[in-house]
Design a protein around this motif. Sequence first.
Motif, PDB file in Angstrom:
ATOM      1  N   GLN A   9       0.724  -1.239   0.032  1.00 34.76           N
ATOM      2  CA  GLN A   9      -0.099  -0.075   0.177  1.00 34.76           C
ATOM      3  C   GLN A   9       1.006   1.410  -0.030  1.00 34.76           C
ATOM      4  O   GLN A   9       0.624   2.350  -0.482  1.00 34.76           O
ATOM      5  CB  GLN A   9      -1.045   0.002   1.237  1.00 34.76           C
ATOM      6  CG  GLN A   9      -2.127  -0.982   1.274  1.00 34.76           C
ATOM      7  CD  GLN A   9      -2.980  -1.155   0.067  1.00 34.76           C
ATOM      8  OE1 GLN A   9      -3.339   0.075  -0.549  1.00 34.76           O
ATOM      9  NE2 GLN A   9      -2.672  -2.163  -0.984  1.00 34.76           N
ATOM     10  N   ILE A  10       1.899   1.237   0.646  1.00 30.69           N
ATOM     11  CA  ILE A  10       2.815   2.491   0.799  1.00 30.69           C
ATOM     12  C   ILE A  10       3.501   2.726  -0.445  1.00 30.69           C
ATOM     13  O   ILE A  10       3.176   3.613  -1.430  1.00 30.69           O
ATOM     14  CB  ILE A  10       4.017   2.124   1.803  1.00 30.69           C
ATOM     15  CG1 ILE A  10       3.444   2.064   3.151  1.00 30.69           C
ATOM     16  CG2 ILE A  10       5.007   3.185   1.444  1.00 30.69           C
ATOM     17  CD1 ILE A  10       4.515   1.521   4.083  1.00 30.69           C
ATOM     18  N   ILE A  11       3.902   1.258  -1.321  1.00 29.07           N
ATOM     19  CA  ILE A  11       4.435   1.523  -2.562  1.00 29.07           C
ATOM     20  C   ILE A  11       3.287   2.124  -3.638  1.00 29.07           C
ATOM     21  O   ILE A  11       3.782   2.832  -4.577  1.00 29.07           O
ATOM     22  CB  ILE A  11       5.147   0.230  -3.029  1.00 29.07           C
ATOM     23  CG1 ILE A  11       5.906  -0.076  -2.154  1.00 29.07           C
ATOM     24  CG2 ILE A  11       5.210   0.243  -4.458  1.00 29.07           C
ATOM     25  CD1 ILE A  11       6.752  -1.633  -2.365  1.00 29.07           C
ATOM     26  N   VAL A  12       2.097   1.545  -3.442  1.00 23.07           N
ATOM     27  CA  VAL A  12       1.320   1.982  -4.687  1.00 23.07           C
ATOM     28  C   VAL A  12       0.657   3.446  -4.401  1.00 23.07           C
ATOM     29  O   VAL A  12       0.929   4.293  -5.340  1.00 23.07           O
ATOM     30  CB  VAL A  12       0.017   1.111  -4.442  1.00 23.07           C
ATOM     31  CG1 VAL A  12      -1.297   1.961  -5.256  1.00 23.07           C
ATOM     32  CG2 VAL A  12       0.206  -0.196  -4.770  1.00 23.07           C
ATOM     33  N   TYR A  13       0.621   3.908  -3.184  1.00 19.68           N
ATOM     34  CA  TYR A  13       0.297   5.313  -2.956  1.00 19.68           C
ATOM     35  C   TYR A  13       1.463   6.426  -3.085  1.00 19.68           C
ATOM     36  O   TYR A  13       1.264   7.288  -3.721  1.00 19.68           O
ATOM     37  CB  TYR A  13      -0.694   5.665  -1.689  1.00 19.68           C
ATOM     38  CG  TYR A  13      -2.105   4.786  -1.689  1.00 19.68           C
ATOM     39  CD1 TYR A  13      -3.001   5.697  -2.447  1.00 19.68           C
ATOM     40  CD2 TYR A  13      -2.240   3.915  -1.092  1.00 19.68           C
ATOM     41  CE1 TYR A  13      -4.201   5.287  -2.310  1.00 19.68           C
ATOM     42  CE2 TYR A  13      -3.371   3.232  -1.202  1.00 19.68           C
ATOM     43  CZ  TYR A  13      -4.505   3.993  -1.809  1.00 19.68           C
ATOM     44  OH  TYR A  13      -6.027   3.472  -1.907  1.00 19.68           O
ATOM     45  N   ALA A  14       2.616   5.781  -2.727  1.00 16.54           N
ATOM     46  CA  ALA A  14       3.784   6.826  -2.843  1.00 16.54           C
ATOM     47  C   ALA A  14       4.018   6.799  -4.366  1.00 16.54           C
ATOM     48  O   ALA A  14       4.561   7.986  -4.938  1.00 16.54           O
ATOM     49  CB  ALA A  14       4.961   6.238  -1.953  1.00 16.54           C
ATOM     50  N   GLY A  15       3.832   5.791  -5.286  1.00  8.79           N
ATOM     51  CA  GLY A  15       4.153   5.708  -6.582  1.00  8.79           C
ATOM     52  C   GLY A  15       3.195   6.661  -7.454  1.00  8.79           C
ATOM     53  O   GLY A  15       3.484   7.355  -8.045  1.00  8.79           O
ATOM     54  N   ASN A  16       2.064   6.481  -6.769  1.00 10.28           N
ATOM     55  CA  ASN A  16       1.141   7.663  -7.426  1.00 10.28           C
ATOM     56  C   ASN A  16       1.407   9.016  -7.215  1.00 10.28           C
ATOM     57  O   ASN A  16       1.328   9.700  -8.061  1.00 10.28           O
ATOM     58  CB  ASN A  16      -0.180   7.274  -6.946  1.00 10.28           C
ATOM     59  CG  ASN A  16      -0.938   5.911  -7.425  1.00 10.28           C
ATOM     60  OD1 ASN A  16      -0.542   5.383  -8.382  1.00 10.28           O
ATOM     61  ND2 ASN A  16      -2.034   5.543  -6.674  1.00 10.28           N
ATOM     62  N   ALA A  17       1.746   9.232  -5.883  1.00  8.74           N
ATOM     63  CA  ALA A  17       1.873  10.830  -5.502  1.00  8.74           C
ATOM     64  C   ALA A  17       3.293  11.013  -6.429  1.00  8.74           C
ATOM     65  O   ALA A  17       3.325  12.214  -6.827  1.00  8.74           O
ATOM     66  CB  ALA A  17       2.227  10.567  -4.040  1.00  8.74           C
ATOM     67  N   LYS A  18       4.171  10.313  -6.532  1.00  9.14           N
ATOM     68  CA  LYS A  18       5.388  10.589  -7.299  1.00  9.14           C
ATOM     69  C   LYS A  18       5.069  10.871  -8.800  1.00  9.14           C
ATOM     70  O   LYS A  18       5.402  11.984  -9.252  1.00  9.14           O
ATOM     71  CB  LYS A  18       6.652   9.763  -7.112  1.00  9.14           C
ATOM     72  CG  LYS A  18       8.028  10.146  -7.973  1.00  9.14           C
ATOM     73  CD  LYS A  18       8.846   8.920  -7.699  1.00  9.14           C
ATOM     74  CE  LYS A  18      10.119   9.359  -8.702  1.00  9.14           C
ATOM     75  NZ  LYS A  18      11.002   8.067  -8.984  1.00  9.14           N
ATOM     76  N   SER A  19       4.258  10.235  -9.218  1.00  7.61           N
ATOM     77  CA  SER A  19       3.956  10.414 -10.730  1.00  7.61           C
ATOM     78  C   SER A  19       2.969  11.637 -10.896  1.00  7.61           C
ATOM     79  O   SER A  19       3.401  12.160 -11.937  1.00  7.61           O
ATOM     80  CB  SER A  19       2.984   9.108 -11.084  1.00  7.61           C
ATOM     81  OG  SER A  19       4.046   7.814 -11.219  1.00  7.61           O
ATOM     82  N   LEU A  20       2.203  11.695 -10.004  1.00  8.21           N
ATOM     83  CA  LEU A  20       1.306  12.955 -10.038  1.00  8.21           C
ATOM     84  C   LEU A  20       2.061  14.249  -9.985  1.00  8.21           C
ATOM     85  O   LEU A  20       1.897  15.296 -10.638  1.00  8.21           O
ATOM     86  CB  LEU A  20       0.290  13.051  -9.257  1.00  8.21           C
ATOM     87  CG  LEU A  20      -0.814  11.962  -9.366  1.00  8.21           C
ATOM     88  CD1 LEU A  20      -1.508  11.747  -8.097  1.00  8.21           C
ATOM     89  CD2 LEU A  20      -1.750  12.568 -10.422  1.00  8.21           C
ATOM     90  N   ALA A  21       3.218  14.412  -8.945  1.00 12.92           N
ATOM     91  CA  ALA A  21       3.987  15.373  -8.665  1.00 12.92           C
ATOM     92  C   ALA A  21       4.943  15.700 -10.029  1.00 12.92           C
ATOM     93  O   ALA A  21       4.880  16.823 -10.482  1.00 12.92           O
ATOM     94  CB  ALA A  21       4.909  15.086  -7.663  1.00 12.92           C
ATOM     95  N   MET A  22       5.246  14.515 -10.610  1.00 12.44           N
ATOM     96  CA  MET A  22       6.259  14.877 -11.907  1.00 12.44           C
ATOM     97  C   MET A  22       5.333  15.372 -12.802  1.00 12.44           C
ATOM     98  O   MET A  22       5.711  16.094 -13.745  1.00 12.44           O
ATOM     99  CB  MET A  22       6.748  13.352 -12.151  1.00 12.44           C
ATOM    100  CG  MET A  22       7.793  12.954 -11.229  1.00 12.44           C
ATOM    101  SD  MET A  22       9.128  14.300 -10.759  1.00 12.44           S
ATOM    102  CE  MET A  22      10.057  14.325 -12.249  1.00 12.44           C
ATOM    103  N   ASN A  23       4.114  14.653 -13.058  1.00 16.87           N
ATOM    104  CA  ASN A  23       3.010  15.305 -14.140  1.00 16.87           C
ATOM    105  C   ASN A  23       2.751  16.910 -13.865  1.00 16.87           C
ATOM    106  O   ASN A  23       2.556  17.504 -14.923  1.00 16.87           O
ATOM    107  CB  ASN A  23       1.951  14.314 -14.420  1.00 16.87           C
ATOM    108  CG  ASN A  23       2.121  13.009 -14.974  1.00 16.87           C
ATOM    109  OD1 ASN A  23       3.212  13.039 -15.973  1.00 16.87           O
ATOM    110  ND2 ASN A  23       1.615  11.930 -14.798  1.00 16.87           N
ATOM    111  N   ALA A  24       2.490  17.275 -12.531  1.00 18.50           N
ATOM    112  CA  ALA A  24       2.421  18.620 -12.476  1.00 18.50           C
ATOM    113  C   ALA A  24       3.338  19.475 -12.850  1.00 18.50           C
ATOM    114  O   ALA A  24       3.162  20.594 -13.218  1.00 18.50           O
ATOM    115  CB  ALA A  24       2.058  18.369 -10.863  1.00 18.50           C
TER     116      ALA A  24
END
Length: 111
Positions: A9-24
């Motif tokens: 769960q940490i990996i999934v949500y942290a991965g989503n957070a990082k991807s969203l930040a990079m796309n931002a």
Amino acid sequence: MISETDVMQIIVYAGNAKSLAMNAIKEAKVGETVEAKKMLEESKSNLKIAHQHHTDILQKFANNPDEPTNMFLTHAQDHMMAAITATEFAKEFIDLHEELKEMRILIKQNA
């Protein structure tokens, strides 16, 4: 006992957070700062969920000091820290691109 599902769960949500930040950051770079800010907020929301899962795991360790740890958890923590850093940088880049956009507008008005 800490399961791989808990750690995942940490990996999934942290991965989503990082991807969203990079796309931002990418959106801000092309002038879409409103969309970038939306992505940043979504990134922060995912990061908050990852952090809650991490806190839950740490509480399990606190309640049972003999609980074994593994490299999978270390990997998850690494993902979370990368996501935190990406999210912090994204905010700074969005602010910077907004300022540059405002400066360009002022220069055009004064030309």
